[in-house]
Design a protein around this motif. Sequence first.
Motif, PDB file in Angstrom:
ATOM      1  N   TYR A  30     117.130  -5.450 147.550  1.00  0.00           N
ATOM      2  CA  TYR A  30     118.284  -4.752 148.077  1.00  0.00           C
ATOM      3  C   TYR A  30     118.046  -3.252 147.948  1.00  0.00           C
ATOM      4  CZ  TYR A  30     121.436  -8.835 148.192  1.00  0.00           C
ATOM      5  OH  TYR A  30     122.054 -10.025 148.486  1.00  0.00           O
TER       6      TYR A  30
ATOM      7  N   PRO B 189     127.733  -0.239 148.540  1.00  0.00           N
ATOM      8  CA  PRO B 189     127.289  -1.542 148.029  1.00  0.00           C
ATOM      9  C   PRO B 189     125.820  -1.764 148.340  1.00  0.00           C
ATOM     10  CG  PRO B 189     128.518  -1.814 150.062  1.00  0.00           C
ATOM     11  CD  PRO B 189     128.603  -0.357 149.712  1.00  0.00           C
TER      12      PRO B 189
ATOM     13  N   LEU C  96     117.038  -2.454 144.254  1.00  0.00           N
ATOM     14  CA  LEU C  96     117.400  -3.524 143.337  1.00  0.00           C
ATOM     15  C   LEU C  96     116.677  -4.806 143.723  1.00  0.00           C
ATOM     16  CD1 LEU C  96     121.244  -2.855 143.314  1.00  0.00           C
ATOM     17  CD2 LEU C  96     119.744  -2.589 141.343  1.00  0.00           C
TER      18      LEU C  96
ATOM     19  N   PHE D  91     120.664  -9.651 139.080  1.00  0.00           N
ATOM     20  CA  PHE D  91     120.036  -8.394 139.453  1.00  0.00           C
ATOM     21  C   PHE D  91     119.253  -7.776 138.301  1.00  0.00           C
ATOM     22  CE2 PHE D  91     121.674  -7.259 143.629  1.00  0.00           C
ATOM     23  CZ  PHE D  91     122.759  -8.108 143.773  1.00  0.00           C
ATOM     24  N   GLY D  92     118.192  -7.051 138.679  1.00  0.00           N
ATOM     25  CA  GLY D  92     117.533  -6.167 137.748  1.00  0.00           C
ATOM     26  C   GLY D  92     118.262  -4.826 137.705  1.00  0.00           C
ATOM     27  N   ASN D  93     117.759  -3.920 136.873  1.00  0.00           N
ATOM     28  CA  ASN D  93     118.400  -2.614 136.731  1.00  0.00           C
ATOM     29  C   ASN D  93     117.960  -1.607 137.790  1.00  0.00           C
ATOM     30  OD1 ASN D  93     120.128  -3.155 134.593  1.00  0.00           O
ATOM     31  ND2 ASN D  93     118.542  -2.788 133.076  1.00  0.00           N
TER      32      ASN D  93
ATOM     33  N   ARG E  80     114.948   3.761 140.684  1.00  0.00           N
ATOM     34  CA  ARG E  80     115.516   4.933 141.362  1.00  0.00           C
ATOM     35  C   ARG E  80     114.378   5.651 142.062  1.00  0.00           C
ATOM     36  NH1 ARG E  80     120.307   6.097 142.931  1.00  0.00           N
ATOM     37  NH2 ARG E  80     121.121   5.481 140.906  1.00  0.00           N
TER      38      ARG E  80
ATOM     39  N   PHE F  13     132.545 -13.909 144.143  1.00  0.00           N
ATOM     40  CA  PHE F  13     131.972 -13.314 142.945  1.00  0.00           C
ATOM     41  C   PHE F  13     132.594 -11.941 142.690  1.00  0.00           C
ATOM     42  CE2 PHE F  13     128.443 -16.312 142.933  1.00  0.00           C
ATOM     43  CZ  PHE F  13     128.297 -16.620 144.274  1.00  0.00           C
TER      44      PHE F  13
ATOM     45  N   TYR G 142     131.088  -8.567 140.615  1.00  0.00           N
ATOM     46  CA  TYR G 142     129.980  -7.935 139.893  1.00  0.00           C
ATOM     47  C   TYR G 142     130.442  -6.573 139.382  1.00  0.00           C
ATOM     48  CZ  TYR G 142     126.479 -11.250 141.675  1.00  0.00           C
ATOM     49  OH  TYR G 142     125.747 -12.383 141.956  1.00  0.00           O
TER      50      TYR G 142
ATOM     51  N   GLN H 157     128.872  -2.772 137.942  1.00  0.00           N
ATOM     52  CA  GLN H 157     127.688  -1.925 137.900  1.00  0.00           C
ATOM     53  C   GLN H 157     127.999  -0.648 137.125  1.00  0.00           C
ATOM     54  OE1 GLN H 157     126.185  -0.386 141.677  1.00  0.00           O
ATOM     55  NE2 GLN H 157     124.089  -0.499 140.914  1.00  0.00           N
TER      56      GLN H 157
ATOM     57  N   GLY I 153     123.611   3.920 136.957  1.00  0.00           N
ATOM     58  CA  GLY I 153     122.167   3.796 136.803  1.00  0.00           C
ATOM     59  C   GLY I 153     121.687   2.400 136.471  1.00  0.00           C
ATOM     60  N   GLN I 154     122.565   1.428 136.559  1.00  0.00           N
ATOM     61  CA  GLN I 154     122.201   0.050 136.206  1.00  0.00           C
ATOM     62  C   GLN I 154     122.267  -0.852 137.429  1.00  0.00           C
ATOM     63  OE1 GLN I 154     121.420  -0.850 132.798  1.00  0.00           O
ATOM     64  NE2 GLN I 154     121.361   1.376 132.727  1.00  0.00           N
ATOM     65  N   GLY I 155     121.793  -2.071 137.236  1.00  0.00           N
ATOM     66  CA  GLY I 155     121.940  -3.076 138.268  1.00  0.00           C
ATOM     67  C   GLY I 155     123.316  -3.700 138.218  1.00  0.00           C
ATOM     68  N   LEU I 156     123.507  -4.720 139.029  1.00  0.00           N
ATOM     69  CA  LEU I 156     124.802  -5.404 139.079  1.00  0.00           C
ATOM     70  C   LEU I 156     124.785  -6.587 138.107  1.00  0.00           C
ATOM     71  CD1 LEU I 156     124.552  -3.910 141.894  1.00  0.00           C
ATOM     72  CD2 LEU I 156     126.188  -5.597 142.716  1.00  0.00           C
TER      73      LEU I 156
ATOM     74  N   PHE J 236     132.262  -4.610 142.233  1.00  0.00           N
ATOM     75  CA  PHE J 236     132.041  -5.125 143.580  1.00  0.00           C
ATOM     76  C   PHE J 236     132.510  -6.573 143.678  1.00  0.00           C
ATOM     77  CE2 PHE J 236     129.687  -1.714 145.474  1.00  0.00           C
ATOM     78  CZ  PHE J 236     128.972  -1.109 144.447  1.00  0.00           C
TER      79      PHE J 236
ATOM     80  N   TYR K 183     124.897 -12.798 151.056  1.00  0.00           N
ATOM     81  CA  TYR K 183     126.028 -12.261 150.329  1.00  0.00           C
ATOM     82  C   TYR K 183     126.640 -11.121 151.130  1.00  0.00           C
ATOM     83  CZ  TYR K 183     125.345 -14.625 145.839  1.00  0.00           C
ATOM     84  OH  TYR K 183     125.270 -15.566 144.845  1.00  0.00           O
TER      85      TYR K 183
ATOM     86  N   PHE L 265     129.099  -7.992 150.502  1.00  0.00           N
ATOM     87  CA  PHE L 265     129.690  -7.191 149.426  1.00  0.00           C
ATOM     88  C   PHE L 265     130.814  -6.314 149.953  1.00  0.00           C
ATOM     89  CE2 PHE L 265     127.047  -7.730 145.674  1.00  0.00           C
ATOM     90  CZ  PHE L 265     125.889  -8.272 146.185  1.00  0.00           C
ATOM     91  N   GLY L 266     131.833  -6.116 149.104  1.00  0.00           N
ATOM     92  CA  GLY L 266     132.816  -5.099 149.389  1.00  0.00           C
ATOM     93  C   GLY L 266     132.243  -3.720 149.082  1.00  0.00           C
TER      94      GLY L 266
END
Lengths: 115, 114
Positions: free
Chosen positions: A35, A42, A90, A106-108, A111, B34, B36, B38, B41-44, B90, B102, B104-105
């Motif tokens: 992604y 999103p 992602l 998901f992974g982190n 960037r 779902f 999620y 976030q 700086g992180q993933g979901l 999300f 998927y 997503f909103g």
Amino acid sequence: DTEVTQTPKHLVMGMTNKKSLKCEQHMGHRAMYWYKQKAKKPPELMFVYSYEKLSINESVPSRFSPECPNSSLLNLHLHALQPEDSALYLCASSQHHWRVNSPLHFGNGTRLTVT
Amino acid sequence: AQSVTQPDIHITVSEGASLELRCNYSYGATPYLFWYVQSPGQGLQLLLKYFSGDTLVQGIKGFEAEFKRSQSSFNLRKPSVHWSDAAEYFCAFEMTSGTYKYIFGTGTRLKVLA
């Protein structure tokens, strides 16, 4: 701790560089995803691999090239990117694609900044 | 067309107050839903999911969500917000046929005041 590991966490590359993003999961999942997420937006689906075969390509430019060497690994090869490609990339996995009741993990993210 | 609407772009609540984040979906069948979260700086991270059965589902970190078919909604709630809940949330659904993608909103950014 996330069970999907992405490296590197940050990447700065020039428009003529070639680089790769890596993703690894050890949950036995058979579907893996890339992604792209721009700030305050999103995630947008780029690619889906199911059982190591590319099953969805969301009309992504050819400067992005995915690869799934085995069921645990997913790479995204980058070449001749544009500044507008700067984003958070992602990786995600799920038990299966083409089947419901299979949440995404998901992974982190990586960037990416293209200069 | 399939879509998810999160009407609130930003929400600010005081720590300890209750929270409700709204989510409405548009889909021709019953979706798999779902929430999620976030952090910067992180993933979901998956908070909770609804597939079938009891329409009130419990998730991690004290969150719950209620599926209301008649309203095409799947609102997220928490009775008492903690400062660490500040993040982007999300709502999403999985298509149950076709591409199984998927949707997503656009997300709701939660700010928590001390």
